[in-house]
Write an enzyme that holds these catalytic residues in place. Structure first.
Site, short mmCIF file in Angstrom:
data_model
loop_
_atom_site.label_atom_id
_atom_site.label_comp_id
_atom_site.label_asym_id
_atom_site.label_seq_id
_atom_site.Cartn_x
_atom_site.Cartn_y
_atom_site.Cartn_z
N LEU A 104 35.56 47.12 2.33
CA LEU A 104 36.67 47.73 2.97
C LEU A 104 36.90 49.11 2.43
CD1 LEU A 104 39.02 44.81 3.07
CD2 LEU A 104 37.34 45.36 4.66
N CYS A 105 36.03 49.92 1.91
CA CYS A 105 36.13 51.24 1.34
C CYS A 105 35.70 52.16 2.61
CB CYS A 105 35.09 51.42 0.26
SG CYS A 105 35.46 52.81 -0.77
N HIS A 106 36.48 53.21 2.82
CA HIS A 106 36.05 54.37 3.72
C HIS A 106 34.90 55.08 3.42
CE1 HIS A 106 40.05 53.06 4.74
NE2 HIS A 106 39.74 53.48 6.09
N MET A 145 37.49 54.48 -5.80
CA MET A 145 36.55 53.45 -5.86
C MET A 145 35.28 54.23 -5.88
SD MET A 145 38.03 51.00 -5.54
CE MET A 145 36.47 49.86 -5.75
N GLU A 146 35.02 55.50 -5.61
CA GLU A 146 33.82 56.36 -5.66
C GLU A 146 33.76 56.64 -7.14
OE1 GLU A 146 34.58 56.30 -1.57
OE2 GLU A 146 35.83 56.71 -3.32
N ASP A 160 19.84 48.38 -17.42
CA ASP A 160 18.47 47.93 -17.09
C ASP A 160 17.60 48.74 -17.93
OD1 ASP A 160 16.52 47.22 -15.04
OD2 ASP A 160 16.35 49.04 -14.47
#
Length: 194
Positions: A104-106, A145-146, A160
């Site tokens: 739901l992130c733009h 969020m970014e 990793d």
């Protein structure tokens, strides 16, 4: 999507929507969660009426390493290459792809993404790679969020690249430490800055 939810149900994973629906309908007032509508369904928030402002978010986190792995990273002796450089690029890439990762992130036109990784061995956290991201845009919604995606991807990339030599690594402390712009204004370490 229905197939994915059916698979999750068979595996014993419950969808979040029913719980959200119960929460939204069991209260007399509107849900404080902007991604849940009045019926309790998830939706993407409409930001078309919000003014565009300069927005910045800073996030931090770390990944703890064994002392031996810490030394290998410090001396650039891992077979996969320079851990800190590859993790930095992964963090930048994740910030740019955040809307592809978080449903739901733009999608946002970012104007700047900076990711810094630093080896640190101070107590109480011990040997670790400290990670900080700073993300900026001129837009109608924030870039928290970014910034979080950048730190997370950088930490996972360190994992990793080092997993062949260290099975004890631990990612932690990922959080937004500062944000500015938009209606809520400037916040630092969870407190409003006047």
């Amino acid at each position: 999507m229905a197939s994915l939810l059916n698979s999750a149900y068979r595996l014993g994973v419950r969808a979040a929507a029913p719980a959200a629906r119960i929460m939204a309908t069991s209260t007399a007032h509107r849900s404080p969660f902007t991604h849940i509508d009045s019926s309790g369904n998830a939706h993407m928030v409409d930001v078309s009426d919000k003014p565009e402002t300069a927005r910045t978010a800073i996030a931090r986190g770390h990944i703890q390493l064994s002392p031996a792995t810490f030394d290998l990273v410090k001396q650039d002796k891992l077979k996969k290459g320079n851990v800190l450089t590859v993790a930095q690029i992964a963090g930048i890439q994740a910030a740019k792809q955040c809307a592809q990762l978080i449903p739901l992130c733009h999608p946002i036109a970012l104007t700047s993404v900076q990711v810094q990784l630093q080896l640190a061995d101070t107590q109480p956290l011990g040997h670790r790679v400290a990670i900080e991201s700073r993300v900026r845009c001129q837009g109608a919604t924030g870039v928290e969020m970014e910034a979080l995606a950048a730190v997370s991807a950088a930490a996972l990339t360190v994992f990793d690249m080092c997993k062949a030599v260290d099975k004890t690594m631990c990612v932690g402390g990922i959080r937004v430490v500062e944000k500015s712009g938009g209606r809520s204004g400037h916040w630092k370490d969870g407190s409003k800055v006047e």
